[in-house]
Design an enzyme around this catalytic site. Structure first.
Site, short mmCIF file in Angstrom:
data_model
loop_
_atom_site.label_atom_id
_atom_site.label_comp_id
_atom_site.label_asym_id
_atom_site.label_seq_id
_atom_site.Cartn_x
_atom_site.Cartn_y
_atom_site.Cartn_z
N HIS A 245 1.76 2.23 -3.55
CA HIS A 245 0.64 2.82 -4.20
C HIS A 245 0.80 4.04 -3.72
CE1 HIS A 245 -1.45 -0.41 -6.16
NE2 HIS A 245 -1.60 -1.21 -5.37
N GLU B 266 0.97 -0.99 0.01
CA GLU B 266 0.22 -0.03 0.18
C GLU B 266 0.80 1.23 0.00
OE1 GLU B 266 -3.00 -0.41 -0.70
OE2 GLU B 266 -3.17 -2.63 -0.32
#
Lengths: 502, 502
Positions: free
Chosen positions: A270, A267
């Site tokens: 991202h 994450e």
């Protein structure tokens, strides 16, 4: 002057739509983090109302007129300029949205709401027939969706284009057909060698310490806490409310180290992409990632290419041993490194290792295409799934819950989404070969826990452009070639040759 | 049939506006709880965009036409019916909003943004002149605001009407003029008696335990955690995102027991009111409180009339002693009870006790009126503040930071807001006298920690109506009289006679 005025008007309209979309994001984030359970019904209304307003603003006649007026202006600009990209992407969004009849949008919403519930029941009861009629409706909606974008080269193209703008089914099929036999062969070779041990992954790990270690690592990676935060959710995700507010979430299991450890890295990958857009992209549709595949290339690069690499753990292993002395204190770095890279065909995509992961994806894409081409009926899907699974991975799912029913995507109407996951792996490897050329001592830097030059490279080459360019164009401009499976196969071969001694 | 269709259309429009307003609330809630610092700029845009959309929807010509068409229908209805109240309140909101020119709204936003910053600086530097020009602009805006609602009986009426619909300056002045000398006299009498000791309030109290005790108390009160949650914020508040999601916040000081203890009770009182509306009020402008004063009556009743009462602590004191044995273990209930009710004139409104609190409010309202009547110039405000403060409370603020600059309200453009705080105290006492008649053993119930019958009474008489009725009408229907200071004075006299032995 006239055009300056028009571009200002366009930017203002797009900024409002961006504000609405980011706010819809916050309504969703809150629902997944802190909203009390009884808030669900009103939250549904709030999201629906804002979506309706955002839709209305995007398809407004005034928007069409403005885009038409700006066409000659855009034609004179450098196609790579901010204004040219903005007009192009706004027109693309406008045209896609205007082609969708409101009845389709409303039916899609109703069908997927019911389908999601039916899917959860079907999976819990391992009963495909509960889900089957819903998936048939979703397939019908997908067929109608494709027709709104006729003529097309392939019936799967319109679905794919949602997630990978400009990419064609033909291209992806060709990439995957090259890749698949090589990955199947690699797994076979690995299976001929003694298996590695990863039992240490399943010991007891204090949840707070897992959290803290993840925070320490992503802080070092460059995750900017002034512009973000991390929360716990059932399913991890990254969400941006603008350049100054890019949040991630993670999940922590007391008996399994992988989700928090690698999920947090994923994450953060991202998020670093989302945080890296040029400032002028804020409040425009150009903010954020170029495609699902490019986005996954960033998350998978941090999670796997770096996060499961030896240099990375040469730096961090002593540190994680301090966090977990009783679990890892007597485990060698080498054993840890091999363990986190264990290859073993398994049923569940989200738990798959790097060598098998793409096969899960290809299987799904092939089935989606067969369904859309009417070559496969929904009722025959479980059998087709299992046959192909055996063919690619050498094992057969013991039931549909661990087979065709495992993913939420289809129940949410997301056909065409899966390829991005595999493309992300390929793109990550392509970028990596380029980075290594530009930063020859990168491995040494990672071994020292230095990530800034690498992040700066990604910012300059990829992140800052947001979604100004289509994915193929972006990859070509950075690496000189279109999406190509060869670098990923080279990466896998080199990595597993060492780990499995062949 | 036609009218059924129109009322449906109206409800749909109002539901959308409600969704927008609740979402604006969430954007604000998130900003005060979890938003990372760099999110501020985009958050400002998001809130402004949604406010603009909500405003446009409310003042839309179609809304006016619909309300006009529904007028004859409303005239036939029972004025207390849901539809009649909805049409009346929607028309009131529509007419108020349409009278405000967009330029005024935009100027108000610009002026108050700058004023808020200047006020914070002025307070920090104890320099009124930094704030003065901004307050002059705000006063000018307030004058213009009043003129949009001309003719009025009193120039302060339009400001007051924002927070207390239907109430007139004349009424409030009359109430306060009755109340003020009695409160001044009460404080004088109290000051003739030996002071009580509340030094135990300022010992070290573990923050988590303070939080936990507060949660335990409000759970017993009836705060529904399936429909709410509590977070920490700089300034405590209650906010509703619909009937199923009413959140509160609190603050916890390590060296002062009052903020977490009584603040949590206060916010839970607001929240119970918000949670108690009839279901049909959800997603309409009738959801929530009838006025600022009625809302404060609910929070102050829980915080003070009950939360600072002897029966309440007869129940909870052994429990809080278990939480804090070293601080309270050797303190008698009687000493605790007297301590939490210590009366002492002080400079800061939010720290004021029950006997002095209203005087802080009256002072502010009188100065606001003098400013609006052009009988007082902004530059003379500090002196006017100090003179009146000495007159009412017998002490003079040592500086402007602890005097005229202490509240945020004026810098936010909130003139007319303060009276609601004092009215809330009066209304709480009026309701209390009525409750005692209807539930004669209420004191005994509270002593046993039983709050359900009392909450049920409030739900039935007050909460379920939301903002269907104007505050005076609501109070009259429940108690038989308009807002009246006598019950509050009786309450104060009885309470302090015991505590200060006179």
């Amino acid at each position: 002057m006239e055009q300056e005025h028009n571009i200002e008007l366009l930017k203002n309209r797009l900024a409002e739509i961006s504000d609405l979309n980011r706010t819809i994001g916050l309504l969703g984030w809150d629902q997944q983090t802190y909203m009390p359970p009884a808030g669900t019904e009103n939250r549904g209304h709030q999201i629906a109302t804002l979506q309706q307003i955002a839709h209305t603003k995007l398809v407004a006649e005034e928007m069409g007129r403005l885009l038409d007026k700006l066409q000659p202006y855009a034609a004179q600009l450098d196609p790579a300029s901010f204004d040219a990209c903005l007009i192009r992407v706004a027109r693309r969004d406008y045209e896609k949205e205007t082609r969708l009849p409101l009845e389709w949008v409303e039916e899609f919403s109703l069908v997927t709401t019911a389908a999601l519930e039916a899917w959860a029941k079907a999976r819990a009861e391992d009963n495909f027939s509960v889900f089957q009629p819903h998936l048939e409706k979703i397939l019908d909606l997908a067929h109608r969706y494709a027709e709104f974008f006729a003529p097309y080269e392939h019936v799967y193209d319109p679905a794919l284009d949602i997630f990978e703008p400009g990419l064609k089914t033909r291209d992806v099929k060709s990439i995957f057909e090259t890749l698949r036999p090589q990955q199947v062969e690699l797994i076979r070779r690995i299976s001929d060698h003694p298996q590695v041990d990863n039992s240490f992954m399943h010991m007891n790990y204090d949840e707070q310490k897992q959290w803290d270690f993840g925070v320490e690592v992503i802080t070092k990676m460059g995750y900017d806490w002034k512009r973000g935060r991390q929360d716990k959710t059932l399913h991890p995700f990254t969400i941006s409310f603008g350049l100054g507010d890019v949040r991630i979430s993670t999940r922590v299991y007391p008996n399994f180290l992988a989700p928090a450890l690698f999920g947090t890295l994923h994450e953060a990958g991202h998020a670093l992409y989302e945080m890296g857009s040029d400032t002028e992209l804020d409040r425009t549709p150009l903010l954020g990632g170029a495609s699902g595949g490019i986005h996954e290339s960033q998350s998978r690069m941090w999670e796997n290419m770096v996060g499961r690499s030896l240099p990375f753990w040469q730096h961090f292993y002593p540190r994680i041993q301090e966090y977990f002395p009783s679990q890892l204190g007597n485990l060698s770095l080498d054993a840890f490194y091999r363990g986190i890279n264990k290859v073993q065909p398994s049923y569940i995509r989200v738990e798959a290792d790097e060598a098998t992961y793409n096969l899960h994806i290809m299987l799904r894409m092939e089935l989606e295409i067969a369904l859309l081409e009417n070559k496969l009926a929904v009722k025959d899907l479980p059998e087709a799934w299992n046959t192909r699974f055996e063919e690619y991975l050498g094992i057969t799912p013991p039931n549909n819950a661990q087979g065709v029913l495992q993913d939420v995507h289809w129940s949410s109407g997301l056909l065409g989404y899966f390829p991005s996951y595999a493309l992300g792996n390929l793109i990550a490897a392509q970028l990596w070969e380029q980075i290594i050329l530009d930063i020859p001592d990168l491995t040494e830097q990672i071994r020292e826990g230095t990530f800034a030059p690498w992040l700066a490279w990604l910012r300059e080459k990829v992140h800052r452009h947001g979604s100004k360019y289509e994915p193929q164009k972006l990859i070509q401009s950075v690496t000189g070639s279109l999406i190509d499976p060869a670098p990923y196969m080279r990466y896998l071969e080199q990595k597993y040759r060492v780990i499995y001694d062949f």
